[in-house]
Every structure is written in structure tokens, then in C-alpha cells.
Design a protein around this motif. Structure first.
Motif, PDB file in Angstrom:
ATOM      1  N   VAL A  85       0.513  -1.456  -0.381  1.00  0.00           N
ATOM      2  CA  VAL A  85       0.067   0.310  -0.075  1.00  0.00           C
ATOM      3  C   VAL A  85       0.747   1.162   0.294  1.00  0.00           C
ATOM      4  N   ALA A  86       1.538   1.345   0.699  1.00  0.00           N
ATOM      5  CA  ALA A  86       2.629   2.589   1.050  1.00  0.00           C
ATOM      6  C   ALA A  86       3.642   2.433  -0.452  1.00  0.00           C
ATOM      7  N   ALA A  87       3.538   1.740  -1.147  1.00  0.00           N
ATOM      8  CA  ALA A  87       4.823   2.191  -2.334  1.00  0.00           C
ATOM      9  C   ALA A  87       3.728   2.340  -3.681  1.00  0.00           C
ATOM     10  N   THR A  88       1.966   2.238  -3.332  1.00  0.00           N
ATOM     11  CA  THR A  88       1.323   2.691  -4.584  1.00  0.00           C
ATOM     12  C   THR A  88       0.539   3.451  -3.978  1.00  0.00           C
ATOM     13  N   TYR A  89       0.901   4.432  -3.052  1.00  0.00           N
ATOM     14  CA  TYR A  89      -0.289   5.358  -2.679  1.00  0.00           C
ATOM     15  C   TYR A  89       0.832   7.238  -2.317  1.00  0.00           C
ATOM     16  N   ASN A  90       1.576   7.158  -3.489  1.00  0.00           N
ATOM     17  CA  ASN A  90       2.455   8.010  -2.777  1.00  0.00           C
ATOM     18  C   ASN A  90       2.318   9.785  -3.472  1.00  0.00           C
ATOM     19  N   ASN A  91       2.950  10.434  -2.756  1.00  0.00           N
ATOM     20  CA  ASN A  91       3.054  11.791  -3.791  1.00  0.00           C
ATOM     21  C   ASN A  91       4.505  12.391  -4.248  1.00  0.00           C
ATOM     22  N   PHE A  92       4.644  13.120  -5.465  1.00  0.00           N
ATOM     23  CA  PHE A  92       5.873  12.619  -6.213  1.00  0.00           C
ATOM     24  C   PHE A  92       5.567  13.385  -6.412  1.00  0.00           C
ATOM     25  N   TYR A  93       5.399  14.482  -7.027  1.00  0.00           N
ATOM     26  CA  TYR A  93       4.786  15.432  -7.796  1.00  0.00           C
ATOM     27  C   TYR A  93       5.284  15.502  -9.553  1.00  0.00           C
ATOM     28  N   GLU A  94       6.645  15.473  -9.141  1.00  0.00           N
ATOM     29  CA  GLU A  94       7.651  14.682 -10.559  1.00  0.00           C
ATOM     30  C   GLU A  94       6.900  14.219 -11.440  1.00  0.00           C
ATOM     31  N   PHE A  95       6.598  13.508 -10.977  1.00  0.00           N
ATOM     32  CA  PHE A  95       6.408  12.350 -11.898  1.00  0.00           C
ATOM     33  C   PHE A  95       4.111  11.843 -11.827  1.00  0.00           C
ATOM     34  N   SER A  96       4.045  12.074 -10.659  1.00  0.00           N
ATOM     35  CA  SER A  96       2.257  12.650 -10.827  1.00  0.00           C
ATOM     36  C   SER A  96       1.563  13.520 -10.038  1.00  0.00           C
ATOM     37  N   SER A  97       0.456  14.047 -10.612  1.00  0.00           N
ATOM     38  CA  SER A  97      -0.677  14.015  -9.503  1.00  0.00           C
ATOM     39  C   SER A  97      -1.005  13.732  -8.542  1.00  0.00           C
ATOM     40  N   GLY A  98      -1.160  12.883  -9.515  1.00  0.00           N
ATOM     41  CA  GLY A  98      -2.265  11.430  -8.111  1.00  0.00           C
ATOM     42  C   GLY A  98      -1.135  11.069  -7.514  1.00  0.00           C
ATOM     43  N   GLY A 106       9.669   4.962 -13.612  1.00  0.00           N
ATOM     44  CA  GLY A 106      10.400   4.079 -14.862  1.00  0.00           C
ATOM     45  C   GLY A 106      11.905   4.183 -15.430  1.00  0.00           C
ATOM     46  N   SER A 107      11.921   6.358 -15.949  1.00  0.00           N
ATOM     47  CA  SER A 107      12.680   6.335 -16.582  1.00  0.00           C
ATOM     48  C   SER A 107      14.067   7.165 -15.256  1.00  0.00           C
ATOM     49  N   PHE A 108      13.158   7.527 -14.010  1.00  0.00           N
ATOM     50  CA  PHE A 108      14.517   8.030 -13.152  1.00  0.00           C
ATOM     51  C   PHE A 108      15.645   7.215 -13.220  1.00  0.00           C
ATOM     52  N   ASN A 109      16.174   7.426 -13.174  1.00  0.00           N
ATOM     53  CA  ASN A 109      17.885   6.493 -12.714  1.00  0.00           C
ATOM     54  C   ASN A 109      18.579   7.311 -11.719  1.00  0.00           C
ATOM     55  N   PRO A 110      18.193   7.491 -10.416  1.00  0.00           N
ATOM     56  CA  PRO A 110      18.826   7.355  -8.821  1.00  0.00           C
ATOM     57  C   PRO A 110      20.410   6.982  -8.625  1.00  0.00           C
ATOM     58  N   TYR A 177      19.113  28.724   8.524  1.00  0.00           N
ATOM     59  CA  TYR A 177      18.250  27.899   8.312  1.00  0.00           C
ATOM     60  C   TYR A 177      18.436  26.129   7.465  1.00  0.00           C
ATOM     61  N   VAL A 178      18.685  25.418   6.337  1.00  0.00           N
ATOM     62  CA  VAL A 178      17.921  24.424   6.240  1.00  0.00           C
ATOM     63  C   VAL A 178      17.840  24.211   4.431  1.00  0.00           C
ATOM     64  N   LYS A 179      18.660  24.230   3.374  1.00  0.00           N
ATOM     65  CA  LYS A 179      17.497  24.436   2.587  1.00  0.00           C
ATOM     66  C   LYS A 179      17.791  23.305   1.740  1.00  0.00           C
ATOM     67  N   PHE A 180      16.930  22.041   0.942  1.00  0.00           N
ATOM     68  CA  PHE A 180      17.218  21.356   0.974  1.00  0.00           C
ATOM     69  C   PHE A 180      16.417  20.992  -0.912  1.00  0.00           C
ATOM     70  N   SER A 181      17.216  20.581  -1.858  1.00  0.00           N
ATOM     71  CA  SER A 181      16.233  20.438  -3.601  1.00  0.00           C
ATOM     72  C   SER A 181      16.314  19.272  -3.819  1.00  0.00           C
ATOM     73  N   THR A 182      15.322  19.094  -3.978  1.00  0.00           N
ATOM     74  CA  THR A 182      15.595  17.907  -5.258  1.00  0.00           C
ATOM     75  C   THR A 182      15.504  18.064  -6.585  1.00  0.00           C
ATOM     76  N   PHE A 183      16.228  16.832  -7.175  1.00  0.00           N
ATOM     77  CA  PHE A 183      16.465  17.096  -8.556  1.00  0.00           C
ATOM     78  C   PHE A 183      16.051  17.625  -9.653  1.00  0.00           C
ATOM     79  N   TYR A 184      16.653  17.667 -10.810  1.00  0.00           N
ATOM     80  CA  TYR A 184      16.024  18.392 -11.751  1.00  0.00           C
ATOM     81  C   TYR A 184      15.975  18.091 -13.213  1.00  0.00           C
ATOM     82  N   ARG A 185      15.962  16.957 -13.702  1.00  0.00           N
ATOM     83  CA  ARG A 185      16.115  16.414 -15.380  1.00  0.00           C
ATOM     84  C   ARG A 185      14.650  15.696 -15.333  1.00  0.00           C
ATOM     85  N   PRO A 186      13.784  16.706 -16.447  1.00  0.00           N
ATOM     86  CA  PRO A 186      13.054  16.965 -16.973  1.00  0.00           C
ATOM     87  C   PRO A 186      12.823  15.490 -17.784  1.00  0.00           C
ATOM     88  N   ASN A 187      14.523  14.820 -18.233  1.00  0.00           N
ATOM     89  CA  ASN A 187      14.213  13.986 -19.486  1.00  0.00           C
ATOM     90  C   ASN A 187      13.397  12.895 -18.450  1.00  0.00           C
TER      91      ASN A 187
END
Ligand SMILES: Nc1nc2c(c(=O)[nH]1)N[C@H]1C(S)=C(S)[C@@H](COP(=O)(O)O)O[C@H]1N2
Ligand SMILES: [Mo]
Length: 318
Positions: A85-98, A106-110, A177-187
Motif C-alpha cells: 500500500v505504501a509503495a502504491t499511494y505516493n505523492n511525488f509531483y515530479e512524476f504524477s499529480s495522482g 521508470g525513466s528515473f535513474n537514481p 536555515y537549511v535549504k533542501f533541493s530535489t534533482f531537476y531532470r525533465p528527461n
């Protein structure tokens, strides 16, 4: 979450596919008198076929097992949410708004990955994730998680306190303060081609960052993080609404300026910088008094600071 300028592809959670599908399906099943079908499977959107797909998907991800010590200090007042359940109900707007992020990563390469630590520190550094994993003693913590959208889960994270990285970086006294950023990889992340203020950023005060609860997760359920949970490294802040727990971090910057953050930039009236879980402060469009557990559908009373007041209440004056 709803933004003021609403593109067609954007829907708030309770109008988005999973919720509407669930409630329609629930009504439908009621009509058919099939109420015996497992509530959990229904609420998670996991019929037998999807459960099997999820299992195959997690297996195909070939996630490395991690060695860690359970930290007995962090126990739960509720059942653990099931991994599927936890692995199929996520918020990660880079990949989906649902919530079906797992189908779009699939295309994300961490791998490989590194995190750059910069700004007001005596030891700026770029840390390769492999070195971090080898160097940091890993522990497991069972934490409650509360999304601002009023759903909740309880999961076993593996990682280390952010404090360990802060000590190494050795911040200068001027850093507030501490600022955190996520990757930027539109591809690799389809929604990064759309008009949000990418990359996703978040921020903490230096006191919040140094708090014992502030956790850097590199794993979940015994293995490294699947992509949908924010591989390979993310923040976990159990007393704050979930949007503060930024995923797939590639930059950590110490600064004397309050950082601009993703959701606060989009809708300042709805998503604050502090964003502590509080049942008495409704979201402008819904109550925060109760929450829904994603695996069972149970409704529970929301706890102030999500139940972590003994660790964090003295950081705030409410
Ligand atoms: N980069 C990034 N981090 C993010 C988000 C996001 O959209 N992008 N969503 C946040 C929100 S709203 C929540 S509730 C949690 C969800 O974490 P989970 O999917 O691992 O449960 O991630 C947070 N971190
Ligand atoms: Mo969230």
C-alpha cells in the motif's frame, strides 16, 4: 493539493483518481452486496491483480537489503502500513499529480547519486551516496506519517539523524536555515516539463534540522528506497505535514535567509513554511481534526505534532 492557477492536469487529492475511484467502487460494491471484499484491498486500490503487479514491480526493482539496528525508542500506536500500500499511494509531483507514482518512475535513474552540501559551512562537500551508506551507522525507526491531505501511514524507515551530516558540514554561526533541493531532470521526471517552480525545495530552521527526530532515510521495509518513496535519499519529519519531507535530495544548503519552498511558493495561504501537524488549525479547504490510514481506511484523531510533542514542542510557542 489545489493551486490557484489550476492547470487541467491538476486535481486535489480528494478529487483525484484514487479517492474518486475508491468511493465510486465502494458505492458500486455496496449495491452488489459484495461488502465482504477486503476493505483494505479496496481502500488501497489494490485488487488481487494490482497486488500481484505491485509485488512484481517491487521485485523487479531489485532493491538492495540494508544492514541496520532497530531503534526501540520509536514505536507506534497503530499497525504498520503494508508495504504494497505504501509503495502504491505516493505523492511525488515530479512524476504524477495522482497517487500512482510507481507506474511513472521508470525513466528515473537514481544511480549514481551524490548530495552537495554548501553555503554557510566550514566543510562544504559533495557526498557520494555509496560513501554515505558505508560511513553512516544505519538505524530503523517506525514513524507515523501525516499528509496535509488528511491521509496517514506508519512505516519503518532506515537511515540516520540529519544531525550527523550537520556535524560533518560544521555550519558557521550565521547559518539560521537549511535549504533542501530535489534533482531537476525533465528527461526523467515527466511533470518537470510542466509549470511548477522546479526543482522541489524545502527548508527547516537550523534548530529543527538538528532535532533528534529529523531523519535522513535511505531505506524502507528493510531495503533501499524504491524510486516512488524518494530514492536514494530523502528527509523524514514525522511531526510536520508530509510535504516537508522532501524526496530525492541532491543539495543541502546552509543559509541565513528563510528558503522559498515549493508548496509555499505555489499557494502561500494553504501551505506554510512551518507546517506542523495540528488538529486545531484546519486547512482552508478541509478539517485537519481526523486522518485516514491508507492501508485500513481507519479514521483516527489527528495528534498535535502527530504525537511527537515530547521531542519538538519546545521549538515552538503555541
Ligand atoms: N521532491 C518531492 N518530495 C516530496 C513530494 C513531492 O511531490 N516531491 N511530496 C511530499 C508529500 S506531499 C508527501 S505526503 C510525502 C509522501 O511520501 P511517500 O510517497 O514516501 O509516502 O513526500 C513529500 N516529498
Ligand atoms: Mo503530503
Amino acid at each position: 493539493m489545489l493551486i490557484k492557477i489550476k492547470p487541467g492536469w491538476f486535481l486535489p487529492e480528494h478529487e483525484a483518481t484514487p479517492e474518486s475511484v475508491f468511493s465510486n467502487r465502494r458505492q458500486f460494491i455496496k449495491k452488489l452486496g459484495l461488502a465482504s471484499i477486503s476493505g483494505a484491498a479496496l481502500l488501497s486500490g489494490c485488487g488481487k491483480i494490482q497486488q500481484e503487479q505491485v509485488r512484481q514491480n517491487l521485485e523487479a526493482a531489485n532493491l538492495r537489503g540494508l544492514s541496520f539496528t532497530p531503534n526501540p525508542k520509536f514505536t507506534l500506536d497503530r499497525p504498520l502500513t503494508s508495504e504494497s500500500v505504501a509503495a502504491t499511494y505516493n505523492n511525488f509531483y515530479e512524476f504524477s499529480s495522482g497517487k500512482e507514482v510507481w507506474r511513472n518512475v521508470g525513466s528515473f535513474n537514481p544511480h549514481p547519486w551524490s548530495v552537495e552540501i554548501s553555503g554557510m559551512v566550514n566543510n562544504p562537500q559533495t557526498l557520494a551516496i555509496e560513501d554515505l551508506l558505508a560511513k553512516m551507522p544505519l538505524e530503523e525507526r517506525l514513524y507515523r506519517h501525516r499528509c496535509v491531505e488528511a491521509w496517514a501511514m506508519a512505516v519503518p524507515w532506515i537511515g540516520f539523524p540529519l544531525q550527523a551530516m550537520i556535524t560533518q558540514a560544521d555550519p558557521k554561526p550565521a547559518a539560521k536555515y537549511v535549504k533542501f533541493s530535489t534533482f531537476y531532470r525533465p528527461n526523467e521526471a515527466p511533470l518537470q516539463s510542466k509549470g511548477y517552480p522546479w526543482p522541489y525545495t524545502e527548508g527547516l530552521t537550523i534548530e529543527e534540522a538538528a532535532n533528534e527526530l529529523t531523519f535522513v532515510a535511505v531505506g524502507i521495509y528493510g531495503h533501499e528506497l524504491p524510486k516512488q518513496h524518494g530514492a536514494p535519499i530523502r528527509l523524514v519529519l514525522p511531526w510536520k505535514y508530509g510535504f516537508k519531507s522532501i524526496k530525492s535530495i541532491d543539495k543541502i544548503e546552509f543559509t541565513d535567509q528563510k528558503p522559498a519552498t515549493f508548496w509555499n511558493t505555489l499557494v502561500p495561504s494553504e501551505y506554510g513554511f512551518e507546517a506542523n501537524v495540528n488538529p486545531n488549525i484546519p486547512h482552508p479547504r478541509w478539517s485537519q481534526a481526523t486522518e485516514r490510514m491508507i492501508s485500513t481506511g481507519d479514521r483516527r484523531k489527528t495528534l498535535l505534532y502527530n504525537g511527537y510533542g515530547e521531542y519538538v514542542a519546545d521549538l515552538y510557542n503555541i
